[in-house]
Design a protein around this motif. Structure first.
Motif, PDB file in Angstrom:
ATOM      1  N   MET A 265       0.599  -1.031   0.096  1.00  0.00           N
ATOM      2  CA  MET A 265      -0.015  -0.022   0.245  1.00  0.00           C
ATOM      3  C   MET A 265       1.222   1.362  -0.090  1.00  0.00           C
ATOM      4  SD  MET A 265      -2.979  -1.575   2.935  1.00  0.00           S
ATOM      5  CE  MET A 265      -3.931  -0.345   3.390  1.00  0.00           C
ATOM      6  N   LEU A 266       2.220   1.358   0.410  1.00  0.00           N
ATOM      7  CA  LEU A 266       2.327   2.840   0.909  1.00  0.00           C
ATOM      8  C   LEU A 266       3.596   2.783  -0.072  1.00  0.00           C
ATOM      9  CD1 LEU A 266       3.963   1.894   4.716  1.00  0.00           C
ATOM     10  CD2 LEU A 266       2.173   3.793   3.932  1.00  0.00           C
ATOM     11  N   ALA A 267       3.795   1.570  -0.826  1.00  0.00           N
ATOM     12  CA  ALA A 267       4.662   1.388  -2.522  1.00  0.00           C
ATOM     13  C   ALA A 267       4.211   1.963  -2.929  1.00  0.00           C
ATOM     14  CB  ALA A 267       5.437   0.124  -2.891  1.00  0.00           C
ATOM     15  N   THR A 268       2.674   1.916  -3.233  1.00  0.00           N
ATOM     16  CA  THR A 268       1.659   1.958  -4.232  1.00  0.00           C
ATOM     17  C   THR A 268       1.426   4.324  -4.635  1.00  0.00           C
ATOM     18  OG1 THR A 268      -0.032   0.349  -4.345  1.00  0.00           O
ATOM     19  CG2 THR A 268      -0.493   2.124  -5.196  1.00  0.00           C
ATOM     20  N   LEU A 269       1.582   4.173  -2.755  1.00  0.00           N
ATOM     21  CA  LEU A 269       1.846   5.842  -2.214  1.00  0.00           C
ATOM     22  C   LEU A 269       2.578   6.157  -3.182  1.00  0.00           C
ATOM     23  CD1 LEU A 269      -0.323   7.991  -1.070  1.00  0.00           C
ATOM     24  CD2 LEU A 269       0.467   7.744   1.037  1.00  0.00           C
ATOM     25  N   ARG A 270       3.416   6.145  -2.584  1.00  0.00           N
ATOM     26  CA  ARG A 270       4.916   6.224  -3.344  1.00  0.00           C
ATOM     27  C   ARG A 270       5.417   6.025  -4.943  1.00  0.00           C
ATOM     28  NH1 ARG A 270       9.123   8.044  -0.503  1.00  0.00           N
ATOM     29  NH2 ARG A 270       8.445   6.351   1.330  1.00  0.00           N
ATOM     30  N   ARG A 271       4.852   5.244  -5.453  1.00  0.00           N
ATOM     31  CA  ARG A 271       4.662   5.546  -7.264  1.00  0.00           C
ATOM     32  C   ARG A 271       3.334   6.223  -7.508  1.00  0.00           C
ATOM     33  NH1 ARG A 271       3.943   0.817  -7.583  1.00  0.00           N
ATOM     34  NH2 ARG A 271       2.037   0.048  -7.573  1.00  0.00           N
ATOM     35  N   VAL A 272       2.203   6.527  -6.963  1.00  0.00           N
ATOM     36  CA  VAL A 272       1.162   7.188  -7.723  1.00  0.00           C
ATOM     37  C   VAL A 272       1.103   8.539  -7.106  1.00  0.00           C
ATOM     38  CG1 VAL A 272       0.408   5.199  -8.416  1.00  0.00           C
ATOM     39  CG2 VAL A 272      -0.388   6.529  -6.534  1.00  0.00           C
ATOM     40  N   PHE A 316      -4.733  -2.513  -6.230  1.00  0.00           N
ATOM     41  CA  PHE A 316      -4.166  -1.393  -4.626  1.00  0.00           C
ATOM     42  C   PHE A 316      -4.142  -0.108  -5.989  1.00  0.00           C
ATOM     43  CE2 PHE A 316      -3.235   1.256  -1.832  1.00  0.00           C
ATOM     44  CZ  PHE A 316      -4.578   1.567  -0.477  1.00  0.00           C
ATOM     45  N   GLU A 317      -3.708  -0.248  -6.726  1.00  0.00           N
ATOM     46  CA  GLU A 317      -3.805   1.316  -7.377  1.00  0.00           C
ATOM     47  C   GLU A 317      -5.153   1.957  -8.270  1.00  0.00           C
ATOM     48  OE1 GLU A 317      -1.772   3.655 -11.343  1.00  0.00           O
ATOM     49  OE2 GLU A 317      -0.263   2.260 -10.117  1.00  0.00           O
ATOM     50  N   SER A 318      -5.866   0.635  -8.220  1.00  0.00           N
ATOM     51  CA  SER A 318      -7.527   1.297  -8.642  1.00  0.00           C
ATOM     52  C   SER A 318      -8.169   0.928  -7.705  1.00  0.00           C
ATOM     53  CB  SER A 318      -7.443   0.479  -9.574  1.00  0.00           C
ATOM     54  OG  SER A 318      -7.880  -1.157  -8.615  1.00  0.00           O
ATOM     55  N   VAL A 319      -7.947   0.757  -6.671  1.00  0.00           N
ATOM     56  CA  VAL A 319      -8.439   1.656  -5.188  1.00  0.00           C
ATOM     57  C   VAL A 319      -7.891   2.640  -4.803  1.00  0.00           C
ATOM     58  CG1 VAL A 319      -9.005   1.387  -2.705  1.00  0.00           C
ATOM     59  CG2 VAL A 319      -8.669  -0.882  -4.315  1.00  0.00           C
ATOM     60  N   VAL A 320      -6.188   3.154  -5.144  1.00  0.00           N
ATOM     61  CA  VAL A 320      -6.598   4.516  -4.548  1.00  0.00           C
ATOM     62  C   VAL A 320      -7.394   5.486  -5.583  1.00  0.00           C
ATOM     63  CG1 VAL A 320      -4.458   6.461  -4.419  1.00  0.00           C
ATOM     64  CG2 VAL A 320      -4.633   4.250  -4.225  1.00  0.00           C
ATOM     65  N   ARG A 321      -7.171   5.175  -6.570  1.00  0.00           N
ATOM     66  CA  ARG A 321      -7.432   5.761  -7.569  1.00  0.00           C
ATOM     67  C   ARG A 321      -9.051   5.745  -7.743  1.00  0.00           C
ATOM     68  NH1 ARG A 321      -3.996   8.048 -11.193  1.00  0.00           N
ATOM     69  NH2 ARG A 321      -1.664   6.266 -11.834  1.00  0.00           N
ATOM     70  N   ALA A 322      -9.987   5.197  -8.009  1.00  0.00           N
ATOM     71  CA  ALA A 322     -11.207   5.367  -7.814  1.00  0.00           C
ATOM     72  C   ALA A 322     -11.413   5.784  -6.688  1.00  0.00           C
ATOM     73  CB  ALA A 322     -11.791   3.370  -6.787  1.00  0.00           C
ATOM     74  N   TYR A 323     -10.499   5.698  -5.511  1.00  0.00           N
ATOM     75  CA  TYR A 323     -10.985   6.899  -4.007  1.00  0.00           C
ATOM     76  C   TYR A 323     -11.048   8.388  -4.491  1.00  0.00           C
ATOM     77  CZ  TYR A 323     -10.141  10.132   0.208  1.00  0.00           C
ATOM     78  OH  TYR A 323      -9.843  11.122   1.039  1.00  0.00           O
ATOM     79  N   VAL A 324      -9.196   8.930  -5.140  1.00  0.00           N
ATOM     80  CA  VAL A 324      -9.601  10.044  -5.747  1.00  0.00           C
ATOM     81  C   VAL A 324     -10.700  10.534  -6.833  1.00  0.00           C
ATOM     82  CG1 VAL A 324      -7.375  11.319  -7.293  1.00  0.00           C
ATOM     83  CG2 VAL A 324      -6.983   9.937  -5.001  1.00  0.00           C
ATOM     84  N   GLY A 325     -10.721   9.784  -8.101  1.00  0.00           N
ATOM     85  CA  GLY A 325     -12.046  10.122  -8.761  1.00  0.00           C
ATOM     86  C   GLY A 325     -13.464  10.449  -8.163  1.00  0.00           C
TER      87      GLY A 325
END
Length: 340
Positions: A265-272, A316-325
């Motif tokens: 999760m933290l790596a995804t946050l850092r990457r995107v 998990f990236e799709s989860v984060v992007r859905a939240y932002v959207g």
């Protein structure tokens, strides 16, 4: 059709209500009234102002007679005290989770006994019903056939409610369906008292430019589902018919799980979102939180949910992007999501 959502102004309750108000149908029938019951009703709520909505404000157990003065066709029971507060206050958890659910079941039973429709009730249970008992460790992959041995007050209360709903259903007092929810992330809004709340906080707060504390080791694996997939699952369990090709037997349905580590999760946050955003997270293990969240299974067999047409989040990236959207106003400018 008259539909009741308990916890109707909570995070999931508002999302379920929003979907139903757009559709105006449930179980193939037109929704005539949508009753939203909650102890807290936001000032100026657009949901409360909708002409299709009736608001019941206060403790659910004190308003059941008022709610059931007219027949209720479907109940989506989301109201609950959450994990960490149940562990901190045993009496609160027993009252809010067990006693209130029993009172609600008695209200449905009374309606069925007076020639009213037998209500269809969807109960939001939890992955917290599972736990690793010293005499019976959890298997590597958990399914509905795995014996639940909860290791928290919250999980125990949810498990007892599951059994009550199964018994009331067996006796014909209610058509009960149990959806076991994974940890829902990323949740919008303010932090709550759930032990798993940090799984949203370590994404939500940094994206808003705020610091966050991660109270578990990054190697911990967890089972997650986005709000979108969770709402889809709740409504699917509400609508599916019983029998072959539908909902067979009395077993709960584990909603689909995406398995990730906190490090993922933290790596995804850092990457995107970038280093500056990810660096707002500080890892500071809290043994009490680790004990609760670490007792829950991380890998689940999604076969039963898949048969109903439900799928886990892709990654998990799709989860984060859905939240932002869904919540662009909750994200500060200048991070990797500027183009979303």
């Amino acid at each position: 059709m008259r539909v009741l959502i308990t916890g109707g102004f909570g995070f999931l309750g508002q999302r379920v209500a929003g979907v139903l108000l757009k559709r105006h149908t449930l179980c193939g029938a037109s929704i005539e009234r949508l009753v939203l019951a909650d102890r807290f009703v936001p000032v100026g709520s657009a949901l409360a102002a909708d002409p299709l909505v009736d608001v019941v404000h206060g403790d659910l157990s004190e308003h059941l007679e008022e709610i059931f003065v007219r027949p209720v066709d479907v109940v989506v029971h989301l109201a609950s005290a959450v994990s960490a507060e149940c562990e901190a206050d045993f009496d609160l958890g027993m009252s809010a989770n067990l006693d209130t659910t029993r009172a609600l079941l008695e209200a449905t039973r009374a309606q069925s006994a007076t020639s009213g429709p037998t209500p269809r009730l969807v109960f939001s249970s939890s992955v917290a019903v599972y736990g690793s008992d010293p005499a019976l460790p959890l298997p590597p992959v958990v399914s509905e056939s795995t014996l639940p041995t909860p290791q928290s007050s919250y999980g125990t209360q949810k498990r007892v409610c599951e059994q009550l709903i199964a018994e009331y259903t067996r006796r014909g007092f209610v058509d009960g369906r149990v959806a076991r929810l994974m940890t829902v992330a990323v949740r919008a809004g303010k932090p709550n008292a759930a032990a798993s709340g940090f799984l949203s906080g370590i994404i939500r707060e940094p994206l808003a430019g705020l610091p966050a504390v991660c109270p578990v080791g990054p190697e911990l694996r967890v089972a997650l589902a986005s709000p979108r997939r969770t709402v889809d699952g709740i409504l699917r369990i509400a609508e599916v018919e019983r029998g072959p090709g539908g909902l067979e037997g009395g077993l709960p349905v584990n909603l689909p799980a995406l398995t990730v580590t906190v490090a993922d999760m933290l790596a995804t946050l850092r990457r995107v979102a970038g280093d500056a955003v990810a660096d707002l997270v500080t890892v500071a293990p809290d043994p009490a939180v680790e004990a609760i969240v670490g007792s829950w299974p991380a890998v689940l067999d999604n076969t039963r949910a898949t048969a109903l047409g439900l799928r886990p989040d892709e990654n998990f990236e799709s989860v984060v992007r859905a939240y932002v959207g869904d919540h662009p106003d909750a994200v500060t400018a200048g991070n990797g999501f500027g183009a979303v």
